[in-house]
Design a protein around this motif. Structure first.
Motif, PDB file in Angstrom:
ATOM      1  N   PRO B  91       0.882  -1.371  -0.046  1.00  0.00           N
ATOM      2  CA  PRO B  91       0.105   0.108  -0.058  1.00  0.00           C
ATOM      3  C   PRO B  91       0.764   1.200  -0.005  1.00  0.00           C
ATOM      4  O   PRO B  91       1.955   1.338   0.666  1.00  0.00           O
ATOM      5  CB  PRO B  91      -0.797  -0.011   1.221  1.00  0.00           C
ATOM      6  CG  PRO B  91      -0.171  -1.032   2.155  1.00  0.00           C
ATOM      7  CD  PRO B  91       0.834  -2.007   1.332  1.00  0.00           C
ATOM      8  N   ALA B  93       1.061   5.520   1.014  1.00  0.00           N
ATOM      9  CA  ALA B  93       0.519   6.591   1.776  1.00  0.00           C
ATOM     10  C   ALA B  93      -0.596   7.087   1.102  1.00  0.00           C
ATOM     11  O   ALA B  93      -0.910   7.311   0.016  1.00  0.00           O
ATOM     12  CB  ALA B  93       1.618   7.259   2.332  1.00  0.00           C
ATOM     13  N   GLU B 127      -0.977  -7.734   9.049  1.00  0.00           N
ATOM     14  CA  GLU B 127      -0.708  -6.864  10.138  1.00  0.00           C
ATOM     15  C   GLU B 127      -1.738  -6.982  11.156  1.00  0.00           C
ATOM     16  O   GLU B 127      -2.793  -6.923  10.786  1.00  0.00           O
ATOM     17  CB  GLU B 127      -0.202  -5.496   9.706  1.00  0.00           C
ATOM     18  CG  GLU B 127      -0.508  -4.359  10.827  1.00  0.00           C
ATOM     19  CD  GLU B 127      -0.297  -2.815  10.219  1.00  0.00           C
ATOM     20  OE1 GLU B 127       0.171  -2.594   9.168  1.00  0.00           O
ATOM     21  OE2 GLU B 127      -0.490  -1.935  11.134  1.00  0.00           O
ATOM     22  N   PHE B 128      -1.548  -7.061  12.731  1.00  0.00           N
ATOM     23  CA  PHE B 128      -2.352  -6.718  13.603  1.00  0.00           C
ATOM     24  C   PHE B 128      -2.133  -5.625  14.521  1.00  0.00           C
ATOM     25  O   PHE B 128      -0.872  -5.277  14.551  1.00  0.00           O
ATOM     26  CB  PHE B 128      -2.457  -8.042  14.346  1.00  0.00           C
ATOM     27  CG  PHE B 128      -2.926  -9.301  13.589  1.00  0.00           C
ATOM     28  CD1 PHE B 128      -4.219  -9.526  13.978  1.00  0.00           C
ATOM     29  CD2 PHE B 128      -2.152 -10.096  12.900  1.00  0.00           C
ATOM     30  CE1 PHE B 128      -4.891 -10.579  13.264  1.00  0.00           C
ATOM     31  CE2 PHE B 128      -2.715 -11.130  12.216  1.00  0.00           C
ATOM     32  CZ  PHE B 128      -4.285 -11.562  12.172  1.00  0.00           C
ATOM     33  N   GLY B 129      -3.106  -5.311  15.239  1.00  0.00           N
ATOM     34  CA  GLY B 129      -2.777  -4.066  15.977  1.00  0.00           C
ATOM     35  C   GLY B 129      -3.099  -4.529  17.155  1.00  0.00           C
ATOM     36  O   GLY B 129      -4.165  -5.293  17.430  1.00  0.00           O
ATOM     37  N   ARG B 202       6.039  -2.652  15.540  1.00  0.00           N
ATOM     38  CA  ARG B 202       6.230  -1.249  15.598  1.00  0.00           C
ATOM     39  C   ARG B 202       5.337  -0.562  16.475  1.00  0.00           C
ATOM     40  O   ARG B 202       4.215  -0.971  16.533  1.00  0.00           O
ATOM     41  CB  ARG B 202       6.104  -0.580  14.217  1.00  0.00           C
ATOM     42  CG  ARG B 202       5.635   0.761  13.683  1.00  0.00           C
ATOM     43  CD  ARG B 202       5.666   1.059  12.431  1.00  0.00           C
ATOM     44  NE  ARG B 202       5.510   2.454  12.317  1.00  0.00           N
ATOM     45  CZ  ARG B 202       5.407   3.018  11.333  1.00  0.00           C
ATOM     46  NH1 ARG B 202       5.433   2.379  10.202  1.00  0.00           N
ATOM     47  NH2 ARG B 202       5.187   4.298  11.355  1.00  0.00           N
ATOM     48  N   HIS B 204       2.836   2.669  17.403  1.00  0.00           N
ATOM     49  CA  HIS B 204       2.440   3.986  16.671  1.00  0.00           C
ATOM     50  C   HIS B 204       1.918   4.743  18.008  1.00  0.00           C
ATOM     51  O   HIS B 204       2.115   4.409  19.124  1.00  0.00           O
ATOM     52  CB  HIS B 204       0.902   3.903  16.110  1.00  0.00           C
ATOM     53  CG  HIS B 204       0.871   3.251  14.755  1.00  0.00           C
ATOM     54  ND1 HIS B 204       1.675   3.733  13.692  1.00  0.00           N
ATOM     55  CD2 HIS B 204       0.580   1.980  14.258  1.00  0.00           C
ATOM     56  CE1 HIS B 204       1.581   2.874  12.547  1.00  0.00           C
ATOM     57  NE2 HIS B 204       0.974   1.712  12.855  1.00  0.00           N
ATOM     58  N   GLY B 222       0.321  -0.735  19.407  1.00  0.00           N
ATOM     59  CA  GLY B 222       1.386  -1.452  18.668  1.00  0.00           C
ATOM     60  C   GLY B 222       0.824  -2.151  17.335  1.00  0.00           C
ATOM     61  O   GLY B 222      -0.382  -1.995  17.091  1.00  0.00           O
ATOM     62  N   ALA B 223       1.692  -2.307  16.258  1.00  0.00           N
ATOM     63  CA  ALA B 223       1.524  -2.880  15.306  1.00  0.00           C
ATOM     64  C   ALA B 223       2.287  -4.249  14.965  1.00  0.00           C
ATOM     65  O   ALA B 223       3.609  -3.962  15.319  1.00  0.00           O
ATOM     66  CB  ALA B 223       1.409  -1.774  14.008  1.00  0.00           C
ATOM     67  N   TRP B 254      -4.884  -6.510   9.120  1.00  0.00           N
ATOM     68  CA  TRP B 254      -4.670  -5.686   8.200  1.00  0.00           C
ATOM     69  C   TRP B 254      -3.886  -5.966   7.134  1.00  0.00           C
ATOM     70  O   TRP B 254      -2.898  -6.741   6.970  1.00  0.00           O
ATOM     71  CB  TRP B 254      -4.423  -4.319   8.851  1.00  0.00           C
ATOM     72  CG  TRP B 254      -4.904  -3.733  10.089  1.00  0.00           C
ATOM     73  CD1 TRP B 254      -5.051  -3.881  11.170  1.00  0.00           C
ATOM     74  CD2 TRP B 254      -5.754  -2.571  10.015  1.00  0.00           C
ATOM     75  NE1 TRP B 254      -5.619  -3.376  12.054  1.00  0.00           N
ATOM     76  CE2 TRP B 254      -6.144  -2.256  11.316  1.00  0.00           C
ATOM     77  CE3 TRP B 254      -6.138  -1.625   9.068  1.00  0.00           C
ATOM     78  CZ2 TRP B 254      -6.856  -1.136  11.689  1.00  0.00           C
ATOM     79  CZ3 TRP B 254      -7.151  -0.595   9.259  1.00  0.00           C
ATOM     80  CH2 TRP B 254      -7.362  -0.320  10.593  1.00  0.00           C
ATOM     81  N   TYR B 257       0.120  -2.200   6.190  1.00  0.00           N
ATOM     82  CA  TYR B 257       0.293  -0.696   5.992  1.00  0.00           C
ATOM     83  C   TYR B 257       1.698  -0.237   6.877  1.00  0.00           C
ATOM     84  O   TYR B 257       2.362   0.448   6.262  1.00  0.00           O
ATOM     85  CB  TYR B 257      -0.648   0.410   6.405  1.00  0.00           C
ATOM     86  CG  TYR B 257      -2.008   0.298   5.740  1.00  0.00           C
ATOM     87  CD1 TYR B 257      -2.139   0.733   4.603  1.00  0.00           C
ATOM     88  CD2 TYR B 257      -3.250  -0.376   6.090  1.00  0.00           C
ATOM     89  CE1 TYR B 257      -3.226   0.976   3.835  1.00  0.00           C
ATOM     90  CE2 TYR B 257      -4.284  -0.609   5.619  1.00  0.00           C
ATOM     91  CZ  TYR B 257      -4.367   0.270   4.367  1.00  0.00           C
ATOM     92  OH  TYR B 257      -5.423   0.110   3.688  1.00  0.00           O
ATOM     93  N   SER B 258       1.790  -0.725   8.000  1.00  0.00           N
ATOM     94  CA  SER B 258       2.828  -0.249   8.898  1.00  0.00           C
ATOM     95  C   SER B 258       4.102  -0.825   8.644  1.00  0.00           C
ATOM     96  O   SER B 258       5.054  -0.461   9.117  1.00  0.00           O
ATOM     97  CB  SER B 258       2.576  -0.456  10.201  1.00  0.00           C
ATOM     98  OG  SER B 258       1.242   0.146  10.685  1.00  0.00           O
ATOM     99  N   VAL B 260       5.748  -1.500   5.330  1.00  0.00           N
ATOM    100  CA  VAL B 260       6.136  -1.446   3.899  1.00  0.00           C
ATOM    101  C   VAL B 260       7.524  -1.069   3.712  1.00  0.00           C
ATOM    102  O   VAL B 260       8.173  -1.148   2.615  1.00  0.00           O
ATOM    103  CB  VAL B 260       5.042  -0.608   3.048  1.00  0.00           C
ATOM    104  CG1 VAL B 260       3.899  -1.313   3.143  1.00  0.00           C
ATOM    105  CG2 VAL B 260       5.285   0.639   3.381  1.00  0.00           C
ATOM    106  N   ASN B 261       8.133  -0.225   5.061  1.00  0.00           N
ATOM    107  CA  ASN B 261       9.291   0.105   4.574  1.00  0.00           C
ATOM    108  C   ASN B 261      10.658  -0.728   5.173  1.00  0.00           C
ATOM    109  O   ASN B 261      11.628  -0.216   5.463  1.00  0.00           O
ATOM    110  CB  ASN B 261       9.519   1.555   5.195  1.00  0.00           C
ATOM    111  CG  ASN B 261       8.471   2.633   4.564  1.00  0.00           C
ATOM    112  OD1 ASN B 261       8.515   2.481   3.205  1.00  0.00           O
ATOM    113  ND2 ASN B 261       7.636   3.242   5.170  1.00  0.00           N
TER     114      ASN B 261
END
Lengths: 95, 265
Positions: B91, B93, B127-129, B202, B204, B222-223, B254, B257-258, B260-261
């Motif tokens: 995805p 931004a 991804e999970f939060g 990660r 947030h 958290g992610a 998810w 998104y968090s 991709v980098n």
């Protein structure tokens, strides 16, 4: 105690939709590949987050005059609204 | 080339082997349809949107309009989430816009290797939060209006003197601080467990109560990037480790998104 957000995530602010807007913005603004688009060069990710959070805060404050769709400048101080309190639709599992 | 146009290309994500039919009937931002632009063996998911809504200045203004922001974010997510069920996606931004499809194709060519690496990394992962809140009731003194808490307002005492009030108030503040400190420690410990069971993690920033619309204080946002095949295991590990004195909310799966980098994400 664990609360499941299910597939879509948990409703929070504006819990009318399956994914809470704040959770979505965390990901769409702080996440995602940041490409320098042709038109958005001046907007770095961090600025986006700040801008949007301000937008959220301001509009929560202005929420009660939301009845009219072309909203004037929202100047009401940020506050939280118990009406918006998260929880509806979330299944709580007590451990 | 400086052709004057009144529409631009909004890019949601870059994917691989996006099923042809998956874009039919899909509505994206500004109510526009979604198309695939191919290049480097990849496909960019693109909508043609009005320039007037997405020019730099206009965008800055629009981002402060919550109605617009919410609609756009949800539309973006809808496209990414729908197509992401059928294909590996990276995805982008929110509000990544190019002049036209030729520019999008050029970006795919220029950065194809990068996107391919990211797709390899994220394929088969979700991804999970995990959000952790300290319930208001657990922090005496945090809820101003006293939602029928025992201890803060014992009936039998009758009218309290100023000194008595201050003493109780001070005790309540001390207890609230201890509860908060302990909740933060619980959150850190849970984050460690969730991270260990994940591929990457990660944190947030935590949301202010004004954003969450609840009085409970968020202490972890958290992610976690998890192999889809192992998401049940991850979930079980988090459930087991969830401490009793805090409220734990899990969101997802998810599209990642968090993450991709790459490694730093």
């Amino acid at each position: 105690m664990t609360v499941s957000g299910g597939t879509g995530g948990s409703p929070g602010i504006f819990g009318d939709q399956e994914v809470a807007l704040v959770d979505l913005l965390d990901r769409l603004l702080a996440g995602g590949v940041v490409l320098t688009g042709d038109l958005t060069i001046s907007l770095a990710g961090v600025d986006l987050v700040r801008l949007s959070l301000r937008a959220l805060l301001v509009s929560i404050g202005a929420d009660e005059d939301r009845a009219d769709p072309d909203r004037g400048p929202a100047v009401t101080a940020p506050r939280w609204d118990p009406e918006l309190e998260a929880g509806a639709g979330v299944t709580e599992v007590r451990r | 080339m400086s052709v004057v146009t009144d529409s631009v290309s909004y890019v949601y994500a870059v994917g691989r082997e996006v099923p042809v039919g998956s874009l039919d009937d899909l509505t994206g931002v500004a109510g526009r349809e979604v198309a695939a632009v191919a290049g480097s063996g990849l496909q960019a998911l693109v909508s043609t949107v009005p320039l007037e809504d997405f020019s730099g200045e206009k965008l800055e203004e629009r981002l402060q309009d919550l109605t617009w922001l919410a609609e756009t974010a949800r539309a973006h997510h809808h496209v990414v989430d729908t197509v992401g069920r059928a294909a590996a996606l990276v995805p982008l931004a929110l509000a990544t816009v190019f002049y036209d499809e030729a520019r999008v194709r050029a970006v795919l060519e220029e950065r194809g290797a990068e996107f391919t690496r990211a797709l390899d990394d994220l394929d088969g992962r979700a991804e999970f939060g995990v959000k952790v809140y300290l319930p208001t009731g657990a922090a005496p003194g945090a809820g101003e209006k006293g939602t029928a808490e025992k201890g803060t307002g014992e009936k039998g005492a009758g009218r309290t003197t100023g000194t008595e009030y201050l003493r109780r108030r001070r005790a309540a503040v001390g207890a609230a601080e201890r509860a908060m400190r302990s909740a933060r420690e619980s959150a850190d410990a849970l984050h460690d467990v969730a991270s260990e069971a994940a591929v990457r993690s990660r944190r947030h920033r935590v949301h202010d109560t004004a954003l969450t619309g609840r009085t409970d204080q968020m202490v972890l946002n958290g992610a976690y990037l998890v192999d889809r095949a192992r998401s049940g295991e991850w979930r079980a590990a988090v459930d087991r480790a969830a401490p009793g004195e805090v409220t734990v909310e899990i969101t997802g799966p998810w599209i990642p998104y968090s993450f991709v980098n790459g490694e730093d994400g």
